[in-house]
Design a protein around this motif. Structure first.
Motif, PDB file in Angstrom:
ATOM      1  N   LEU A 144      -3.502  -0.656  -7.436  1.00 43.12           N
ATOM      2  CA  LEU A 144      -2.134  -0.139  -7.541  1.00 43.12           C
ATOM      3  C   LEU A 144      -1.157  -0.777  -6.551  1.00 43.12           C
ATOM      4  O   LEU A 144       0.010  -0.991  -6.901  1.00 43.12           O
ATOM      5  CB  LEU A 144      -2.137   1.389  -7.390  1.00 43.12           C
ATOM      6  CG  LEU A 144      -2.854   2.154  -8.511  1.00 43.12           C
ATOM      7  CD1 LEU A 144      -2.735   3.659  -8.293  1.00 43.12           C
ATOM      8  CD2 LEU A 144      -2.300   1.772  -9.879  1.00 43.12           C
ATOM      9  N   PRO A 145      -1.571  -1.099  -5.317  1.00 40.70           N
ATOM     10  CA  PRO A 145      -0.618  -1.750  -4.408  1.00 40.70           C
ATOM     11  C   PRO A 145      -0.111  -3.099  -4.917  1.00 40.70           C
ATOM     12  O   PRO A 145       0.926  -3.583  -4.468  1.00 40.70           O
ATOM     13  CB  PRO A 145      -1.438  -1.932  -3.121  1.00 40.70           C
ATOM     14  CG  PRO A 145      -2.453  -0.852  -3.169  1.00 40.70           C
ATOM     15  CD  PRO A 145      -2.834  -0.767  -4.623  1.00 40.70           C
ATOM     16  N   SER A 203       1.593   2.661  -3.320  1.00 45.06           N
ATOM     17  CA  SER A 203       0.416   3.324  -3.870  1.00 45.06           C
ATOM     18  C   SER A 203       0.343   4.765  -3.368  1.00 45.06           C
ATOM     19  O   SER A 203       0.005   5.685  -4.125  1.00 45.06           O
ATOM     20  CB  SER A 203      -0.852   2.557  -3.467  1.00 45.06           C
ATOM     21  OG  SER A 203      -2.000   3.150  -4.026  1.00 45.06           O
ATOM     22  N   SER A 247       2.769   6.838  -5.231  1.00 48.70           N
ATOM     23  CA  SER A 247       2.281   7.218  -6.561  1.00 48.70           C
ATOM     24  C   SER A 247       1.327   8.404  -6.474  1.00 48.70           C
ATOM     25  O   SER A 247       1.338   9.290  -7.334  1.00 48.70           O
ATOM     26  CB  SER A 247       1.595   6.030  -7.242  1.00 48.70           C
ATOM     27  OG  SER A 247       0.369   5.703  -6.618  1.00 48.70           O
ATOM     28  N   PHE A 257       0.826  -1.210   0.000  1.00 49.87           N
ATOM     29  CA  PHE A 257       0.000   0.000   0.000  1.00 49.87           C
ATOM     30  C   PHE A 257       0.859   1.257   0.000  1.00 49.87           C
ATOM     31  O   PHE A 257       0.461   2.294  -0.544  1.00 49.87           O
ATOM     32  CB  PHE A 257      -0.926   0.001   1.218  1.00 49.87           C
ATOM     33  CG  PHE A 257      -1.857   1.178   1.259  1.00 49.87           C
ATOM     34  CD1 PHE A 257      -2.865   1.324   0.316  1.00 49.87           C
ATOM     35  CD2 PHE A 257      -1.726   2.150   2.240  1.00 49.87           C
ATOM     36  CE1 PHE A 257      -3.725   2.416   0.345  1.00 49.87           C
ATOM     37  CE2 PHE A 257      -2.579   3.241   2.279  1.00 49.87           C
ATOM     38  CZ  PHE A 257      -3.585   3.372   1.331  1.00 49.87           C
ATOM     39  N   ASN A 307      -8.879   1.892  -6.839  1.00 47.24           N
ATOM     40  CA  ASN A 307      -7.600   1.804  -7.547  1.00 47.24           C
ATOM     41  C   ASN A 307      -6.411   1.903  -6.601  1.00 47.24           C
ATOM     42  O   ASN A 307      -5.473   1.100  -6.667  1.00 47.24           O
ATOM     43  CB  ASN A 307      -7.504   2.908  -8.608  1.00 47.24           C
ATOM     44  CG  ASN A 307      -8.404   2.663  -9.796  1.00 47.24           C
ATOM     45  OD1 ASN A 307      -8.990   1.587  -9.934  1.00 47.24           O
ATOM     46  ND2 ASN A 307      -8.536   3.654 -10.658  1.00 47.24           N
ATOM     47  N   TYR A 308      -6.444   2.908  -5.719  1.00 41.75           N
ATOM     48  CA  TYR A 308      -5.297   3.150  -4.848  1.00 41.75           C
ATOM     49  C   TYR A 308      -5.207   2.175  -3.680  1.00 41.75           C
ATOM     50  O   TYR A 308      -4.120   1.966  -3.128  1.00 41.75           O
ATOM     51  CB  TYR A 308      -5.324   4.587  -4.318  1.00 41.75           C
ATOM     52  CG  TYR A 308      -4.758   5.590  -5.288  1.00 41.75           C
ATOM     53  CD1 TYR A 308      -3.384   5.777  -5.415  1.00 41.75           C
ATOM     54  CD2 TYR A 308      -5.594   6.347  -6.101  1.00 41.75           C
ATOM     55  CE1 TYR A 308      -2.855   6.683  -6.312  1.00 41.75           C
ATOM     56  CE2 TYR A 308      -5.082   7.266  -7.013  1.00 41.75           C
ATOM     57  CZ  TYR A 308      -3.708   7.429  -7.110  1.00 41.75           C
ATOM     58  OH  TYR A 308      -3.195   8.330  -8.013  1.00 41.75           O
ATOM     59  N   SER A 309      -6.325   1.575  -3.302  1.00 43.58           N
ATOM     60  CA  SER A 309      -6.285   0.661  -2.155  1.00 43.58           C
ATOM     61  C   SER A 309      -6.178  -0.805  -2.553  1.00 43.58           C
ATOM     62  O   SER A 309      -5.623  -1.616  -1.794  1.00 43.58           O
ATOM     63  CB  SER A 309      -7.530   0.855  -1.281  1.00 43.58           C
ATOM     64  OG  SER A 309      -8.710   0.551  -2.008  1.00 43.58           O
TER      65      SER A 309
END
Length: 203
Positions: free
Chosen positions: A80-81, A13, A16, A10, A75-77
């Motif tokens: 993406l991780p 992420s 990013s 995470f 997406n971020y949780s």
């Protein structure tokens, strides 16, 4: 289990997201040094301010932002991780990654836009028609949409990154930050007021 799912990170992420924010501010500051971009920014600000005076505008924009926010949260949780690596490979890898992500995303977005947003009359009337209420759009109007459309667009981007990572492996952090910025900026500029007689931006 595929290698890509063996490590959930995470923190990368978050990196990013911070990189995207930093790049956005850096490019904005640089662009404001050019009169052409500075004038375009002011024109969009003025147009957006006028739209905010209309009672229906801000609530719809908030709903659009909420829908996009749901997509970004996923997406971020979750995506993406699993798909970002901090290991930088090469500049050529960055160019390839940015290109392939945006091209594949745009292809599937075209299909979604053509056959669902406009092809399904019920979906168009109840969802996509909200976005088409803006006849002379400015940058702020990119968020003037039904919350479901906002969610779908952002999730499609995340699924594109996730799907391609199953084929090519994890994408490096630099590639994701640049791709996210381009994805964001293309969407904003697609709705922007940009009128100038200055070469090479003459419109």
């Amino acid at each position: 289990m595929p290698e890509i799912f063996s490590e959930y990170n995470f923190l990368v992420s978050i990196y990013s997201l911070l990189g995207l924010i930093a790049l956005s501010f850096l490019v904005f500051f640089a662009a404001q040094q050019f009169p052409t971009f500075k004038e375009a920014y002011k024109a969009n600000q003025i147009a957006n301010k006028k739209m905010k005076e209309k009672s229906f505008y801000s609530p719809t924009v908030r709903n659009g932002i909420l829908g996009s926010g749901i997509g970004y949260l996923v997406n971020y949780s979750l995506i993406l991780p699993l798909t970002i690596s901090v290991e930088f490979v090469s500049i050529w890898n960055v160019i390839f990654s940015v290109f392939i992500i945006l091209m594949v995303y745009d292809f599937f977005y075209y299909l979604m836009h053509r056959f669902l947003f406009h092809g399904d009359i019920h979906f168009f009337k109840t969802v996509h028609a909200v976005h088409h209420q803006m006849k002379n759009p400015n940058r702020g109007d990119s968020s003037y949409l039904h919350w479901l459309e906002g969610t779908m667009g952002v999730l499609l981007f995340g699924f594109t990154v996730g799907g391609l990572s199953l084929i090519f492996g994890k994408f490096d952090l630099v590639s994701i930050v640049i791709t996210m910025w381009l994805y964001q900026e293309i969407n904003l500029h697609n709705h922007a007021i940009f009128e100038t007689k200055t070469f090479p931006f003459k419109t």
